[in-house]
Write a protein that holds these residues in place. Structure first.
Motif, PDB file in Angstrom:
ATOM      1  N   UNK A  67       0.735  -1.389   0.034  1.00 19.83           N
ATOM      2  CA  UNK A  67      -0.082   0.055   0.086  1.00 19.83           C
ATOM      3  C   UNK A  67       0.920   1.274   0.070  1.00 19.83           C
ATOM      4  N   UNK A  68       1.923   0.984   0.701  1.00 20.07           N
ATOM      5  CA  UNK A  68       2.906   2.487   0.863  1.00 20.07           C
ATOM      6  C   UNK A  68       3.607   2.467  -0.396  1.00 20.07           C
ATOM      7  N   UNK A  69       3.990   1.374  -1.178  1.00 17.42           N
ATOM      8  CA  UNK A  69       4.647   1.513  -2.344  1.00 17.42           C
ATOM      9  C   UNK A  69       3.777   2.300  -3.635  1.00 17.42           C
ATOM     10  N   UNK A  70       2.401   1.835  -3.389  1.00 14.37           N
ATOM     11  CA  UNK A  70       1.443   2.201  -4.409  1.00 14.37           C
ATOM     12  C   UNK A  70       1.050   3.931  -4.366  1.00 14.37           C
ATOM     13  N   UNK A  71       0.955   3.965  -2.951  1.00 14.09           N
ATOM     14  CA  UNK A  71       0.853   5.659  -2.728  1.00 14.09           C
ATOM     15  C   UNK A  71       1.926   6.310  -2.884  1.00 14.09           C
ATOM     16  N   UNK A  72       2.852   5.810  -2.624  1.00 12.22           N
ATOM     17  CA  UNK A  72       4.299   6.682  -3.183  1.00 12.22           C
ATOM     18  C   UNK A  72       4.325   6.975  -4.769  1.00 12.22           C
ATOM     19  N   UNK A  73       4.273   5.897  -5.077  1.00  8.70           N
ATOM     20  CA  UNK A  73       4.026   5.997  -6.645  1.00  8.70           C
ATOM     21  C   UNK A  73       3.199   7.036  -7.297  1.00  8.70           C
ATOM     22  N   UNK A  74       1.824   6.867  -6.675  1.00  4.57           N
ATOM     23  CA  UNK A  74       0.797   7.877  -6.917  1.00  4.57           C
ATOM     24  C   UNK A  74       1.259   9.505  -6.413  1.00  4.57           C
ATOM     25  N   UNK A  75       1.864   9.371  -5.459  1.00  4.83           N
ATOM     26  CA  UNK A  75       2.158  10.723  -4.758  1.00  4.83           C
ATOM     27  C   UNK A  75       3.277  11.438  -5.616  1.00  4.83           C
ATOM     28  N   UNK A 242      -3.885   2.848   6.427  1.00  4.90           N
ATOM     29  CA  UNK A 242      -2.528   2.952   6.142  1.00  4.90           C
ATOM     30  C   UNK A 242      -2.361   3.655   4.488  1.00  4.90           C
ATOM     31  N   UNK A 243      -3.623   4.224   3.975  1.00  2.82           N
ATOM     32  CA  UNK A 243      -3.763   4.578   2.742  1.00  2.82           C
ATOM     33  C   UNK A 243      -2.567   6.025   2.234  1.00  2.82           C
ATOM     34  N   UNK A 244      -2.225   6.743   3.336  1.00  2.75           N
ATOM     35  CA  UNK A 244      -1.256   7.543   2.920  1.00  2.75           C
ATOM     36  C   UNK A 244      -0.015   7.631   3.481  1.00  2.75           C
ATOM     37  N   UNK A 245       0.343   6.244   3.930  1.00  3.59           N
ATOM     38  CA  UNK A 245       1.746   5.992   4.611  1.00  3.59           C
ATOM     39  C   UNK A 245       2.846   6.187   3.623  1.00  3.59           C
ATOM     40  N   UNK A 246       3.589   7.073   3.240  1.00  5.85           N
ATOM     41  CA  UNK A 246       4.790   7.013   2.149  1.00  5.85           C
ATOM     42  C   UNK A 246       5.835   6.030   2.759  1.00  5.85           C
ATOM     43  N   UNK A 247       6.685   5.377   1.745  1.00  4.91           N
ATOM     44  CA  UNK A 247       7.890   4.710   2.099  1.00  4.91           C
ATOM     45  C   UNK A 247       8.573   5.279   3.495  1.00  4.91           C
ATOM     46  N   UNK A 248       8.842   6.643   3.479  1.00  7.50           N
ATOM     47  CA  UNK A 248       9.789   7.049   4.409  1.00  7.50           C
ATOM     48  C   UNK A 248       9.053   7.025   5.732  1.00  7.50           C
ATOM     49  N   UNK A 249       7.818   7.416   5.493  1.00  7.80           N
ATOM     50  CA  UNK A 249       6.866   7.179   7.071  1.00  7.80           C
ATOM     51  C   UNK A 249       6.852   5.643   7.373  1.00  7.80           C
ATOM     52  N   UNK A 250       6.843   4.709   6.468  1.00 11.54           N
ATOM     53  CA  UNK A 250       6.939   3.426   6.895  1.00 11.54           C
ATOM     54  C   UNK A 250       7.988   2.842   7.282  1.00 11.54           C
ATOM     55  N   UNK A 251       9.149   3.325   7.122  1.00  7.14           N
ATOM     56  CA  UNK A 251      10.540   3.115   7.651  1.00  7.14           C
ATOM     57  C   UNK A 251      10.405   3.700   9.125  1.00  7.14           C
ATOM     58  N   UNK A 252       9.925   4.947   9.552  1.00  2.05           N
ATOM     59  CA  UNK A 252      10.044   5.572  10.753  1.00  2.05           C
ATOM     60  C   UNK A 252       8.916   4.680  11.449  1.00  2.05           C
ATOM     61  N   UNK A 253       7.508   4.309  11.135  1.00  2.00           N
ATOM     62  CA  UNK A 253       6.767   3.441  11.953  1.00  2.00           C
ATOM     63  C   UNK A 253       7.540   2.181  12.248  1.00  2.00           C
ATOM     64  N   UNK A 254       8.057   1.589  11.367  1.00  2.00           N
ATOM     65  CA  UNK A 254       8.661   0.260  11.865  1.00  2.00           C
ATOM     66  C   UNK A 254       9.834   0.360  12.760  1.00  2.00           C
TER      67      UNK A 254
END
Length: 291
Positions: A67-75, A242-254
């Motif tokens: 989901x993060x990958x898809x939204x990052x691409x859209x973003x 998790x629809x607006x979680x960008x990749x960089x945000x995902x790194x921080x969350x994990x």
């Protein structure tokens, strides 16, 4: 010969402190992140076990990550399309000669000068259904309009992209404007004499002459978009869901919420490789495109 070696030694001694600091703050973290990405490091469980490529395998099977990958691409695509169209249009407007031109250029830069966290927090209120500035403006034309932008996936994603554009388009436009300043007015005068109108001059002269600048800026702005974090952190916290979680945000969350350091490191390495590829493309494209 002896004197040159002596000067070279002195130069290395002077440069060495800065070089060591650079190694410690840049190269060492990259190496350590790469090493941790092969371990199952969970601080809550106290585990630190070598798992090889398992983190990378889990990464591409994780629904949240996809989901993060898809939204990052859209973003990235949506934001860069807006930067190119609106940024170039704004640069052309700022390049026109009119009263108050310098004042307008200064005002336009104000959004870019503000911290993204401040803008994102203000935007969180602006997109509120009950007392938000956005809905209040829309209700001038449609009094019954009701929409809570940040609780629906599509509208939340649109809002995040819109805020990112509002923040950074002025900077992009100013950089394009700098390129426009180097185009001689004599070229346009000659084109006008030959019968070329404003639209034809733009596509046949302005765009080709700005092609190198636009290409380089697009690549670097794309890299910045991929690593965006603060707009999502302050505005939506990755939601709804998790629809607006960008990749960089995902790194921080994990890393800092789930304390799953090894998995976060694997995501960071993938992000680093993407950035390295884009950097290589940027350098190659800069050499190839020349007008």
């Amino acid at each position: 010969m002896y004197a040159s070696k002596k000067y070279l030694t002195v130069a290395w001694i002077l440069v060495l402190p800065a070089l060591l600091i650079r190694i410690f703050t840049t190269i060492y973290p990259i190496i350590e992140t790469f090493r941790i990405s092969f371990f199952d490091v969970k601080l809550l469980r106290g585990t630190n076990e070598f798992v090889g490529l398992q983190n990378y395998i889990d990464l591409f099977g994780d629904s949240k990550m996809l989901t993060s990958l898809s939204f990052t691409a859209i973003f990235v695509i949506g934001s860069m399309a807006g930067h190119l169209v609106l940024g170039i249009a704004l640069a052309l407007i700022l390049n026109m000669k009119f009263a108050g031109q310098k004042v307008l250029r200064t005002i336009v830069l104000l959004p870019w000068a503000m911290p993204m966290v401040v803008i994102a927090m203000a935007s969180k209120w602006a997109f509120n259904n009950d007392y938000g500035l956005v809905n209040d403006f829309i209700r001038w034309f449609a009094p019954s309009f009701q929409l809570d932008w940040l609780i629906h996936t599509n509208t939340a994603r649109f809002a995040v992209i819109a805020v990112d554009l509002w923040k950074d388009i002025p900077f992009f436009a100013i950089l394009i404007l700098a390129g426009l300043q180097f185009i001689s007015s004599d070229i346009y005068e000659a084109a006008k004499i030959d019968g070329a109108g404003a639209v034809r001059s733009f596509f046949r002269l302005t765009l080709p002459l700005l092609a190198k600048s636009i290409l380089v800026l697009s690549i670097f702005f794309t890299m910045w978009r991929i690593t965006s974090f603060d707009v999502v952190y302050a505005m939506t916290s990755g939601g709804p869901g998790e629809s607006t979680a960008l990749i960089a945000y995902r790194v921080t969350t994990e890393a800092f919420t789930n304390l799953n350091t090894g998995y976060a490191a694997s995501i960071a390495i993938v992000l680093f490789l993407v950035m390295a590829v884009l950097g290589g493309i940027s350098m190659s494209a800069t050499k190839r495109v020349d007008y």
